[in-house]
Design an enzyme around this catalytic site. Structure first.
Site, PDB file in Angstrom:
ATOM      1  N   GLY A 270       1.049   9.327  -6.847  1.00 24.74           N
ATOM      2  CA  GLY A 270       1.517   8.215  -7.678  1.00 24.74           C
ATOM      3  C   GLY A 270       3.019   8.271  -7.813  1.00 24.74           C
ATOM      4  N   SER A 271       3.495   9.017  -8.818  1.00 22.61           N
ATOM      5  CA  SER A 271       4.946   9.132  -9.027  1.00 22.61           C
ATOM      6  C   SER A 271       5.627   9.812  -7.840  1.00 22.61           C
ATOM      7  CB  SER A 271       5.230   9.936 -10.304  1.00 22.61           C
ATOM      8  OG  SER A 271       4.794   9.223 -11.443  1.00 22.61           O
TER       9      SER A 271
ATOM     10  N   THR B  63       0.757   3.626  -3.231  1.00 19.32           N
ATOM     11  CA  THR B  63       0.057   4.603  -4.071  1.00 19.32           C
ATOM     12  C   THR B  63      -1.243   5.073  -3.413  1.00 19.32           C
ATOM     13  OG1 THR B  63       1.006   3.634  -6.044  1.00 19.32           O
ATOM     14  CG2 THR B  63      -1.014   4.881  -6.349  1.00 19.32           C
TER      15      THR B  63
ATOM     16  N   GLY C 110       0.810  -1.219   0.000  1.00 22.00           N
ATOM     17  CA  GLY C 110       0.000   0.000   0.000  1.00 22.00           C
ATOM     18  C   GLY C 110       0.840   1.264   0.000  1.00 22.00           C
TER      19      GLY C 110
ATOM     20  N   GLU D 281       4.774   0.531 -10.663  1.00 14.96           N
ATOM     21  CA  GLU D 281       6.128   0.382 -10.086  1.00 14.96           C
ATOM     22  C   GLU D 281       7.096   1.400 -10.697  1.00 14.96           C
ATOM     23  OE1 GLU D 281       7.438  -3.250  -8.635  1.00 14.96           O
ATOM     24  OE2 GLU D 281       5.453  -4.178  -8.624  1.00 14.96           O
TER      25      GLU D 281
ATOM     26  N   ARG E 182      -0.774 -19.708 -41.333  1.00 12.91           N
ATOM     27  CA  ARG E 182      -1.754 -18.880 -42.054  1.00 12.91           C
ATOM     28  C   ARG E 182      -1.249 -18.624 -43.490  1.00 12.91           C
ATOM     29  NH1 ARG E 182      -6.820 -16.527 -42.690  1.00 12.91           N
ATOM     30  NH2 ARG E 182      -6.621 -14.370 -43.399  1.00 12.91           N
TER      31      ARG E 182
ATOM     32  N   THR F  69       6.586   4.841 -13.528  1.00 11.50           N
ATOM     33  CA  THR F  69       6.297   5.004 -14.959  1.00 11.50           C
ATOM     34  C   THR F  69       7.597   5.007 -15.776  1.00 11.50           C
ATOM     35  OG1 THR F  69       6.483   7.400 -14.792  1.00 11.50           O
ATOM     36  CG2 THR F  69       4.276   6.466 -14.460  1.00 11.50           C
TER      37      THR F  69
END
Ligand code: COS
Length: 383
Positions: free
Chosen positions: A131-132, A126, A124, A362, A267, A364
């Site tokens: 976030g970043s 974020t 836990g 994890e 194919r 960006t």
């Protein structure tokens, strides 16, 4: 760096692939549609050692080196990234944080159960507003006598509704990243609630949740590491987590390569297999190159960890390249398949959906570039 695998590493790859071909590959589309893997596979995976890798035997794991761990994550990514995420969050992010920062009691309490997957963990970090810029998180832990009381919210938490323990990072002072502390929160604690997030683009087989902590009271023995050390614990753990993501992405690229070769050689168009057309070979060559390059970057990082060398920047490079390669390879694989790749009769559409989050979570791609840029120039873009 020795690029040849040991007999043990080869044997583990064979075992893992054989197991996943039987137990996961035939069911992955159904799990994807159901928005949940069949949890009955978890104890079977634990029996094979997936959850105990790199956790020492004395703590109930199976030990093993990080190259083997990387191979395991690749095989899981090739079969179903939802399974890879369940393992690498529970035994990777949570287990490894406890292994490196836990007290003897915390290790005894949690590691054997995480290694056996009789308990699952979630990570836990974020939050809705963080976030970043993880060092700026706002969930708060306040001392009350000898206890801590935690309030806050966490977002996009893998395993959130399945976990027995949540590793929660909360602010204990207003000192930026230095004011963050880590706590092991049993998910049955009063005031803790996890709500599943549905309708994701990919990774639909794994539970992703929002966590609500409303006056969750914990004894000081639930604190992981020192007060104020939480951000360092999170960042150190994420370095290894980035290897797991990178290796899972190698598996996606490998899966795209195998699917594309199989399709292109059977194919026929214009009276010949489409594999005989140069522009189809161009697509397949790009996927093959991405598989090799991503795998070498992942193994280089794993090898640095095994040799006790610094590996943070190598983890960022592996994660950056492999995650972008996974999106690219899945896109190329759909191009090889044409319209057939746009429906779920073949695995490539799912590979693309699953790959897309890899350049986000994890750290960006942009964060990885800034970490690499900081290492090269000595100048931080974050300050
Ligand atoms: N391992 C151990 N310690 C680390 C570390 C690492 N990989 N990275 C940073 N630290 C330490 C630093 O050494 C510093 O310690 P001191 O206080 O003793 O100097 C402290 O942590 C703060 O470091 P820094 O100044 O680098 O922090 P920043 O706020 O600049 O970090 C980034 C910014 C962007 C690098 C960080 O917030 C990050 O990685 N963000 C992405 C988060 C992420 O991956 N989120 C996904 C969550 S899981 S889905």
């Amino acid at each position: 760096m020795d690029l040849s695998l040991t007999d043990e590493q080869e044997a583990f790859r064979d075992l893992a692939r054989d197991f996943l071909e039987r137990e996961a590959v035939p069911h992955r589309m159904q799990w994807d549609h159901d928005e949940s893997v069949d949890l009955a596979i978890i104890p079977k995976m634990a029996e094979l050692g997936f959850f105990g890798l790199t956790i020492p035997e004395e703590h109930g794991g199976v030990g093993g080196d990080y190259v083997t761990y990387s191979i395991a994550m690749e095989e899981l990514g090739r079969a179903d990234s939802a399974l890879r995420g369940i393992v690498s969050v529970s035994s990777g992010l949570v287990g490894k944080s406890i292994l490196f920062h836990g007290t003897d009691e915390q290790k005894q309490e949690w590691l054997p159960q995480l290694a056996a997957a009789t308990k699952l963990g979630c990570f836990g970090l974020t939050e809705p507003g963080t976030g970043s810029d993880a060092g700026n998180l706002t969930s708060r832990a306040v001392r009350d006598g000898s206890d801590w009381v935690i309030d806050g919210r966490k977002l996009f938490i893998t395993n959130g509704t399945w976990a027995d323990v949540a590793l929660v990072f909360a602010r204990t002072s207003d000192d930026g990243p230095r004011g963050v502390t880590a706590f092991l929160v049993p998910t049955g604690s009063p005031g803790f609630e996890a709500r599943e997030i549905k309708n994701k683009l990919g990774l639909r087989g794994q539970a992703t949740a929002e966590l609500f902590l409303d006056g969750v009271r914990l004894p000081d023995s639930a604190r992981l590491g020192e007060v104020g050390q939480g951000f360092k614990i999170a960042m150190g753990t994420l370095d290894k987590g980035r290897l797991a993501v990178a290796s899972g992405c190698v598996g996606i690229v490998q899966g795209c390569l195998e699917a594309s070769v199989a399709y292109a050689t059977q194919r026929t168009q214009f009276g010949k297999p489409i594999a005989s057309f140069q522009l189809v070979q161009d697509l397949i060559a790009d996927i093959s190159l991405d598989a090799d390059a991503a795998r070498l970057l992942a193994w280089r990082c794993a090898d640095l960890i095994d040799r006790g060398e610094p590996y943070g920047v190598a983890a960022s490079k592996a994660k950056l390249f492999a995650s972008e390669a996974a999106v690219r390879a899945a896109n190329n694989a759909i191009q090889v398949h044409g319209g057939a790749g746009y429906v779920d009769d073949f695995p490539v559409a799912k590979y693309l959906r699953d790959a897309r989050v890899m350049t986000l979570y994890e750290g960006t791609s942009q964060i990885q570039k800034l970490l690499i840029g900081r290492a090269e120039t000595g100048i931080s873009a974050f300050g």
